[in-house]
Design a protein around this motif. Structure first.
Motif, PDB file in Angstrom:
ATOM      1  N   VAL A   1      30.422  37.728 -15.772  1.00  0.00           N
ATOM      2  CA  VAL A   1      29.720  37.047 -16.782  1.00  0.00           C
ATOM      3  C   VAL A   1      28.469  36.719 -16.185  1.00  0.00           C
ATOM      4  CG1 VAL A   1      28.610  35.213 -18.435  1.00  0.00           C
ATOM      5  CG2 VAL A   1      31.055  35.874 -18.890  1.00  0.00           C
ATOM      6  N   GLN A   2      27.297  37.090 -16.395  1.00  0.00           N
ATOM      7  CA  GLN A   2      25.997  36.878 -16.395  1.00  0.00           C
ATOM      8  C   GLN A   2      25.188  36.165 -17.802  1.00  0.00           C
ATOM      9  OE1 GLN A   2      26.785  40.193 -16.131  1.00  0.00           O
ATOM     10  NE2 GLN A   2      27.536  39.161 -14.366  1.00  0.00           N
ATOM     11  N   LEU A   3      24.915  34.444 -16.655  1.00  0.00           N
ATOM     12  CA  LEU A   3      23.973  33.584 -17.373  1.00  0.00           C
ATOM     13  C   LEU A   3      21.847  33.775 -17.145  1.00  0.00           C
ATOM     14  CD1 LEU A   3      25.914  30.519 -17.876  1.00  0.00           C
ATOM     15  CD2 LEU A   3      25.985  32.066 -19.207  1.00  0.00           C
ATOM     16  N   VAL A   4      21.418  33.954 -18.200  1.00  0.00           N
ATOM     17  CA  VAL A   4      19.499  33.904 -17.620  1.00  0.00           C
ATOM     18  C   VAL A   4      19.279  33.283 -18.498  1.00  0.00           C
ATOM     19  CG1 VAL A   4      17.755  35.141 -17.592  1.00  0.00           C
ATOM     20  CG2 VAL A   4      19.892  36.597 -16.591  1.00  0.00           C
ATOM     21  N   GLU A   5      18.772  32.199 -18.006  1.00  0.00           N
ATOM     22  CA  GLU A   5      17.833  31.479 -18.177  1.00  0.00           C
ATOM     23  C   GLU A   5      16.571  31.330 -18.328  1.00  0.00           C
ATOM     24  OE1 GLU A   5      20.684  28.795 -15.422  1.00  0.00           O
ATOM     25  OE2 GLU A   5      19.474  30.374 -15.484  1.00  0.00           O
ATOM     26  N   SER A   6      15.868  30.879 -19.424  1.00  0.00           N
ATOM     27  CA  SER A   6      14.615  31.074 -19.786  1.00  0.00           C
ATOM     28  C   SER A   6      13.898  29.395 -20.494  1.00  0.00           C
ATOM     29  CB  SER A   6      13.836  32.375 -20.465  1.00  0.00           C
ATOM     30  OG  SER A   6      14.388  32.061 -22.293  1.00  0.00           O
ATOM     31  N   GLY A   7      12.293  29.673 -20.776  1.00  0.00           N
ATOM     32  CA  GLY A   7      11.463  29.043 -21.488  1.00  0.00           C
ATOM     33  C   GLY A   7      10.827  27.524 -20.629  1.00  0.00           C
ATOM     34  N   GLY A   8      11.398  27.682 -19.603  1.00  0.00           N
ATOM     35  CA  GLY A   8      10.809  26.551 -18.710  1.00  0.00           C
ATOM     36  C   GLY A   8       9.068  26.689 -18.156  1.00  0.00           C
ATOM     37  N   GLY A   9       9.289  25.322 -18.082  1.00  0.00           N
ATOM     38  CA  GLY A   9       7.918  25.812 -17.389  1.00  0.00           C
ATOM     39  C   GLY A   9       6.681  24.395 -17.175  1.00  0.00           C
TER      40      GLY A   9
ATOM     41  N   TYR B   1      19.907  24.144 -15.540  1.00  0.00           N
ATOM     42  CA  TYR B   1      20.602  25.013 -15.132  1.00  0.00           C
ATOM     43  C   TYR B   1      21.325  25.385 -16.187  1.00  0.00           C
ATOM     44  CZ  TYR B   1      19.783  25.150  -9.715  1.00  0.00           C
ATOM     45  OH  TYR B   1      19.462  25.427  -9.126  1.00  0.00           O
ATOM     46  N   CYS B   2      21.511  26.608 -17.415  1.00  0.00           N
ATOM     47  CA  CYS B   2      23.087  26.690 -17.728  1.00  0.00           C
ATOM     48  C   CYS B   2      24.185  27.637 -16.918  1.00  0.00           C
ATOM     49  CB  CYS B   2      22.358  27.939 -18.779  1.00  0.00           C
ATOM     50  SG  CYS B   2      23.616  28.593 -20.185  1.00  0.00           S
TER      51      CYS B   2
ATOM     52  N   TRP C   1      27.707  29.879 -13.953  1.00  0.00           N
ATOM     53  CA  TRP C   1      26.132  29.635 -13.386  1.00  0.00           C
ATOM     54  C   TRP C   1      24.805  30.646 -13.588  1.00  0.00           C
ATOM     55  CZ3 TRP C   1      26.025  23.790 -14.130  1.00  0.00           C
ATOM     56  CH2 TRP C   1      27.197  23.087 -13.457  1.00  0.00           C
ATOM     57  N   GLY C   2      24.046  29.513 -14.507  1.00  0.00           N
ATOM     58  CA  GLY C   2      22.524  30.525 -14.309  1.00  0.00           C
ATOM     59  C   GLY C   2      21.888  30.170 -12.751  1.00  0.00           C
ATOM     60  N   GLN C   3      20.911  31.348 -12.730  1.00  0.00           N
ATOM     61  CA  GLN C   3      19.904  30.701 -11.439  1.00  0.00           C
ATOM     62  C   GLN C   3      19.436  29.564 -11.548  1.00  0.00           C
ATOM     63  OE1 GLN C   3      20.188  32.353  -8.582  1.00  0.00           O
ATOM     64  NE2 GLN C   3      22.706  32.902  -9.297  1.00  0.00           N
ATOM     65  N   GLY C   4      18.864  29.185 -13.030  1.00  0.00           N
ATOM     66  CA  GLY C   4      18.157  28.178 -12.759  1.00  0.00           C
ATOM     67  C   GLY C   4      16.884  27.993 -13.214  1.00  0.00           C
ATOM     68  N   THR C   5      15.985  27.271 -14.395  1.00  0.00           N
ATOM     69  CA  THR C   5      14.379  27.185 -14.747  1.00  0.00           C
ATOM     70  C   THR C   5      14.224  26.052 -14.511  1.00  0.00           C
ATOM     71  OG1 THR C   5      12.963  28.380 -16.510  1.00  0.00           O
ATOM     72  CG2 THR C   5      15.244  26.712 -16.954  1.00  0.00           C
TER      73      THR C   5
END
Length: 123
Positions: free
Chosen positions: A2-10, A95-96, A113-117
């Motif tokens: 499973v791959q997790l990808v986070e988005s929306g940070g800033g 992290y997700c 775990w995702g890579q983080g944002t």
């Protein structure tokens, strides 16, 4: 796998809002709980929020209760973290994570775990 990808940070000013997204791909299963953790510079990773596989149970760290809301769209294999009234102390890499059924604050309960944002809140 499973791959997790986070988005929306800033970068956002104190008092502002952001919505993080986490999309799972690969051998996904709607039975998994999903969670959000964060790690600030020089600090250990800490639990933020989680949601059970069915979405009926959520949990939050005391520091974010009333400000953050976790949700999920199982059809899209996506979890969200709506963050309102952001404070400078919310600055961290978020992290997700996905795993288990109920969610909760224990990191070892999550298998993926995702890579983080990065979320940065300026004062």
């Amino acid at each position: 796998q499973v791959q997790l990808v986070e988005s929306g940070g800033g970068l956002v000013q104190a008092g502002g809002s952001l919505r993080l997204s986490c999309t799972a791909s690969g051998r996904t299963s709607r039975r998994y709980a999903m969670g959000w953790f964060r790690q600030a510079p020089g600090k250990e990773r800490e639990f933020v929020a989680s949601i059970s596989w069915g979405g009926g149970s959520t949990a939050y760290a005391d520091s974010v209760k009333g400000r953050f809301t976790i949700s999920r769209d199982s059809a899209k294999n996506t979890a969200y973290l709506r963050m309102n009234s952001l404070k400078p102390e919310d600055t961290a890499v978020y992290y997700c994570a996905m795993g288990g059924y109920s969610g909760g604050p224990t990191a070892r309960e999550y298998d993926y775990w995702g890579q983080g944002t990065q979320v940065t809140v300026s004062s």
